[in-house]
Design a protein around this motif. Structure first.
Motif: not given
Lengths: 267, 267
Positions: A223-234
């Motif tokens: 769940n944490l990875r899914t959340m963070l992934e959605r941010g499309k971070f640079t």
């Protein structure tokens, strides 16, 4: 359908990588390679193939897709296999209980074409024959791709799934309708940097006693990875977030003139 | 890709017939039947199958596409096999010296869908494994369909050609507009919860000495908020993230038997 023109030399164009997670049968690796070659894909990556690599059965089943077979790369982890990619799509035929977008193959091909037109690397994940991708593998992807199959008869073998995705890729890339990539958004970081962030956060949470129920740890991590992934971070944003984690984690270890005691509870 | 939902009953909708001309191997008939079933086709017609009919190898290769196999019809001539059809498309991977239109699979699917919507019967011809359709067979068709394959690697087996045409059919016909499942994207949290997360994080970072250059603090905060906003977090996810922040922040304040030094993570 016969019809290969052997007088034409194959030119390797920038195109999506195909990543097979723990493929079991060499034949399926070979037929997937052939399906890729039919539509101009050539970057095949294997994560822990059951029968090792090279694999004679794969070569035989590839029907002379030698330019794909010769370039196969084998990886020990999925994280390593997708380290250089900025867009990762997970193919699956069954719904996942995950906060992750689900798209069809044509939408997937459009997104991949836009990325590749911008000089970035993209990839498609395919699961093992028996039970597809694990949730923890899907969690590493940006988006889920599913095919518009008949729900009562949904089982496709790997080569067929690869074929359909490769077909859609070619339809969208060759037609010149690839979306021009918007210059406003900065580049999404290569996947290895995101995975580095995951590792940093999770080891910090392990140390802090965050996971009070060990059996729930894998789900919480997905769940944490899914959340963070959605941010499309640079890359810069990932450095900032890692700084955030380190700063909070170390606040008791270093002196800081600005630090205030948490508001004392009156009693 | 696993994922067949056996609780769903297969409903046979009006859809194109698939006509295999003199197929040689039972396996190919079976895998073609399976590919049809994946995308809702069911009317399979064989013209002079080499090994006769029924064919055990075909049944085995069809992987339980019984509703297709049971309905197979065998014909002595192609003319008989297409007698009831008003639109006949011939698939071929090589050019023919014929004054006949050549279209791609999406255009073919559109034309078939229009005919079927009008209550008419349409069909797709596929040739024998070794040399495809004969010119005299192509001459019986309205139009030639060819797939956008890589010219230097154009060889597709029959099941793959059937699969791609069936996929395009489903994409264009009414039943194909929906994917078998969609994302389980929950509601994005009300903005006040996101603002609560911002405040929690920022006060924790103030306390930890994260903002080493006070004049840059507003910019860094804007960047952090921008990053977090892009995640489109649900209420549950925001609670999880606040738990993450609190857990790391408090790790020196509470005893934890599981606590370890964070593993030095390379990135």
């Amino acid at each position: 359908m016969a019809g290969t023109d052997t007088s034409i030399k194959i030119e390797l164009q920038p195109s999506p990588a195909v990543i097979l997670c723990e493929p079991q049968l060499g034949e399926n690796i070979g037929t997937a390679a052939r399906a890729m070659a039919n539509f101009g894909l050539w970057d095949l990556r294997l994560v822990r193939p059951r029968d090792g690599w090279p694999n004679e059965k794969a070569v035989a089943a590839a029907s002379r897709a030698d330019h794909v077979i010769e370039r196969v790369r084998v990886f020990e982890t999925l994280e390593d296999a997708i380290a250089d990619l900025t867009l990762v799509l997970a193919t699956t035929a069954r719904p996942r209980d995950m906060q992750k977008e689900v798209i069809g193959p044509d939408e997937a091909a459009q997104r991949m074409a836009a990325q590749v037109a911008g000089g970035r690397c993209v990839g498609l994940l395919f699961g093992r024959e028996k039970w597809g991708l694990l949730n923890e593998e899907v969690a590493l992807a940006d988006t889920i791709v599913t095919l518009p199959v008949e729900p009562a008869f949904a089982s496709l073998n790997i080569a067929q799934a690869v074929l359909l995705m490769a077909y859609e890729w070619r339809r969208h890339s060759a037609s010149g309708t690839a979306l021009p990539f918007s210059g406003v958004m900065a580049e999404v970081a290569p996947r290895e940097e995101l995975v580095g962030l995951f590792g940093h956060l999770e080891s910090t949470l392990d140390a802090s006693g965050f996971f009070t129920a060990p059996d729930k740890r894998p789900t919480v991590i997905n769940n944490l990875r899914t959340m963070l992934e959605r941010g499309k971070f640079t890359s810069q944003e990932i450095r900032t977030l890692r700084g955030v984690i380190s700063s909070i984690d170390r606040r008791h270890e270093r002196p800081n003139p600005n630090r205030q005691k948490p508001a004392a509870k009156s009693d």
